[in-house]
Write a protein that holds these residues in place. Structure first.
Motif, PDB file in Angstrom:
ATOM      1  N   ALA A  44       0.952  -1.457  -0.181  1.00  0.00           N
ATOM      2  CA  ALA A  44      -0.052  -0.429  -0.641  1.00  0.00           C
ATOM      3  C   ALA A  44       0.936   1.099  -0.214  1.00  0.00           C
ATOM      4  CB  ALA A  44      -0.870  -0.091   1.087  1.00  0.00           C
ATOM      5  N   ARG A  45       1.634   0.730   0.686  1.00  0.00           N
ATOM      6  CA  ARG A  45       2.803   1.714   0.883  1.00  0.00           C
ATOM      7  C   ARG A  45       3.231   2.802  -0.741  1.00  0.00           C
ATOM      8  NH1 ARG A  45       6.608   1.152   4.658  1.00  0.00           N
ATOM      9  NH2 ARG A  45       5.940  -0.577   5.891  1.00  0.00           N
ATOM     10  N   ALA A  46       3.543   1.652  -1.410  1.00  0.00           N
ATOM     11  CA  ALA A  46       4.443   2.001  -2.678  1.00  0.00           C
ATOM     12  C   ALA A  46       3.644   2.568  -3.035  1.00  0.00           C
ATOM     13  CB  ALA A  46       5.006   0.518  -2.967  1.00  0.00           C
ATOM     14  N   ILE A  47       2.134   2.929  -3.403  1.00  0.00           N
ATOM     15  CA  ILE A  47       1.638   3.478  -4.361  1.00  0.00           C
ATOM     16  C   ILE A  47       1.694   4.727  -4.194  1.00  0.00           C
ATOM     17  CG2 ILE A  47      -0.434   3.324  -5.673  1.00  0.00           C
ATOM     18  CD1 ILE A  47      -0.808  -0.002  -4.860  1.00  0.00           C
ATOM     19  N   ASP A  48       1.041   5.786  -5.055  1.00  0.00           N
ATOM     20  CA  ASP A  48       1.902   7.271  -4.248  1.00  0.00           C
ATOM     21  C   ASP A  48       0.668   7.803  -5.395  1.00  0.00           C
ATOM     22  OD1 ASP A  48       2.450  10.073  -3.830  1.00  0.00           O
ATOM     23  OD2 ASP A  48       4.036   9.499  -5.678  1.00  0.00           O
ATOM     24  N   VAL A  49       0.127   8.558  -4.611  1.00  0.00           N
ATOM     25  CA  VAL A  49      -1.333   9.215  -5.322  1.00  0.00           C
ATOM     26  C   VAL A  49      -1.241  10.794  -5.339  1.00  0.00           C
ATOM     27  CG1 VAL A  49      -3.227   7.244  -4.696  1.00  0.00           C
ATOM     28  CG2 VAL A  49      -2.975   8.775  -2.721  1.00  0.00           C
ATOM     29  N   SER A  50      -0.212  11.286  -4.056  1.00  0.00           N
ATOM     30  CA  SER A  50       0.217  12.570  -3.447  1.00  0.00           C
ATOM     31  C   SER A  50      -0.978  13.574  -4.757  1.00  0.00           C
ATOM     32  CB  SER A  50       1.372  12.761  -3.648  1.00  0.00           C
ATOM     33  OG  SER A  50       2.277  12.391  -4.730  1.00  0.00           O
ATOM     34  N   TYR A 110      -1.898   1.846 -13.818  1.00  0.00           N
ATOM     35  CA  TYR A 110      -0.799   0.586 -14.651  1.00  0.00           C
ATOM     36  C   TYR A 110       0.919   0.388 -13.342  1.00  0.00           C
ATOM     37  CZ  TYR A 110      -3.088   0.377 -18.978  1.00  0.00           C
ATOM     38  OH  TYR A 110      -4.102   0.168 -20.120  1.00  0.00           O
ATOM     39  N   PRO A 111       1.374   1.443 -13.036  1.00  0.00           N
ATOM     40  CA  PRO A 111       2.696   1.763 -11.910  1.00  0.00           C
ATOM     41  C   PRO A 111       2.284   0.368 -10.747  1.00  0.00           C
ATOM     42  CG  PRO A 111       2.378   3.515 -13.427  1.00  0.00           C
ATOM     43  CD  PRO A 111       0.540   2.914 -13.696  1.00  0.00           C
ATOM     44  N   ALA A 112       0.465   0.847 -10.608  1.00  0.00           N
ATOM     45  CA  ALA A 112       0.472   0.129  -9.297  1.00  0.00           C
ATOM     46  C   ALA A 112       0.461  -1.222  -9.374  1.00  0.00           C
ATOM     47  CB  ALA A 112      -0.849   1.022  -9.199  1.00  0.00           C
ATOM     48  N   LEU A 113      -0.370  -1.722 -10.584  1.00  0.00           N
ATOM     49  CA  LEU A 113       0.096  -3.507 -10.756  1.00  0.00           C
ATOM     50  C   LEU A 113       1.422  -3.813  -9.978  1.00  0.00           C
ATOM     51  CD1 LEU A 113      -2.018  -3.115 -13.754  1.00  0.00           C
ATOM     52  CD2 LEU A 113      -3.008  -3.612 -11.965  1.00  0.00           C
TER      53      LEU A 113
END
Ligand code: PMP
Length: 385
Positions: free
Chosen positions: A12-18, A130-133
């Protein structure tokens, strides 16, 4: 109260939605923005589709469907695919699965295919999920830089393939660029991937929105016309304006779809049943009027920006991805902040890319909104910051 922060997974932490969150926050500060940021059609769901969903609810068809999707919808998809790409599915080798959105299909595909350390190639710029995959599956995402024409060709993919590459994720017509690959380009990609043992996953959620100049034989070009050893991912949300119904489907090699069905059974369970019922007759609904209208809006955009900035031709979807001209200076985020101060909402390139040099404009808006927004953006692009 329990302190949760220390419990959050690395995944979860690796996904950046900022990036996208910041755009939402800025947008929320405007009362009546000229909103050209929206990633979905601005037309209503056609009445026959609405009525069929309502009728299903009233007829108490509100239970789980089979995980693979209800029979009549599966038959409709099967007939559509036979006519469109020439696949016979289901058959001994091929199977299809109705999914909870196109996103659901992509997640199941990556979960079924990728182990930690495996690699998947995506274009940069890319659709935001896509990157979040990568973090979601432990796989490494390898970026294929497609600037400045945004065409992910065999030539730019080939050097990125390694022993660990399992998947090439294609997206044509593309979000955020609107670029449509030609059949010849797709045929070369199919050839390359076959030779190197890489599976093509083709996200064709915008296939309906392919404009006359990008169509071939009257249709959206697809790698599925050259091979059925791939995953074909499509959706209903954009085509029929029902993004909130969460409806997509995926077709491809039976052994892979069976693994994906198993994963769906233990996660999403099935696609929403009333939405499945609503869409049984969808392929018979003529959307060409809407498509023509978006083609006309595309022309409006290209005309407004001609001579103002560099713009790859948008042959489909409802996006363009213009470059911030050098004379303006600064990054795309700076530019978008200035646009927002003039009440226009667009999205900076760094939400879709490792660069921050372009912005995404969605022309799925009324002519009046679009015209007003284009005028302000063109002004901002002609004067220095
Ligand atoms: N793929 C692309 C390229 C998209 O732009 C979107 C939606 N913005 C999706 C997939 C996800 O679609 P869905 O709502 O069907 O999950």
């Amino acid at each position: 109260m329990m302190e949760c922060d220390s419990l959050i997974s690395a995944r979860a932490r690796a996904i950046d939605v900022s990036g996208i969150r910041r755009v939402f926050e800025l947008g929320a500060s405007l009362t009546n923005p000229i909103d050209l940021s929206i990633g979905q059609p601005d037309f209503a769901v056609p009445n026959p589709i609405k009525e069929a969903a309502i009728a299903a609810i009233r007829a108490d068809q509100n239970r789980y469907s089979l995980t693979q999707g209800r029979g009549d919808l599966r038959r409709a998809i099967s007939e559509h695919l036979a006519g469109d790409v020439g696949w016979r599915v289901p058959s001994d080798d091929l199977e299809l699965l109705v999914t909870s959105g196109t996103s659901g299909a992509l997640l199941l595909a990556f979960m079924a295919l990728l182990d930690p350390g495996d690699e998947a190639i995506i274009a940069d710029p890319y659709f935001v999920i896509y990157p979040a995959l990568g973090p979601l599956t432990g796989a490494s995402i390898v970026y294929c830089d497609t600037y400045p024409d945004f065409r992910m060709t065999a030539q730019c993919v080939e050097p990125l393939i390694t022993d660990r590459t399992k998947v090439l994720l294609l997206n044509s017509p593309s979000n955020p660029c609107g670029v449509v690959l030609r059949s010849s380009e797709l045929r070369d990609l199919v050839g390359l991937c076959q030779q190197r043992g890489v599976l093509i996953v083709s996200d064709e959620i915008y296939d309906e929105f392919t404009y006359e100049d990008a169509r071939e034989d009257g249709r959206c070009p697809s790698p599925a016309r050259f091979t059925d050893r791939m995953l074909l991912v499509r959706g209903f949300g954009k085509s029929y304006g029902c993004t909130g119904w969460r409806m997509g489907y995926v077709a491809g090699p039976r052994s892979l779809i069976e693994q994906m069905s198993k994963l769906q059974q233990y996660t999403f369970v099935c696609a929403p049943s009333m939405a499945q019922a609503g869409l049984v007759g969808a392929f018979d609904v003529d959307m060409s009027e809407h498509v023509r209208s978006y083609q006309r809006k595309r022309d409006m955009v290209e005309q407004a920006f001609s001579g103002v900035t560099e713009l790859a031709h948008s042959g489909g979807a409802f996006y363009v991805f213009p470059k911030i001209p050098a004379r303006v200076g600064g990054c795309a985020t700076d530019f978008v902040e200035r646009a927002i101060r003039r009440n226009v909402l667009v999205i900076p390139g760094n939400v879709f890319s490792r660069r921050d040099t372009h912005f995404r404009l969605s022309y799925a808006a009324s002519d009046a909104t679009l015209q007003a927004g284009l005028q302000i953006l063109a002004e901002l692009m002609t004067e220095p910051a």
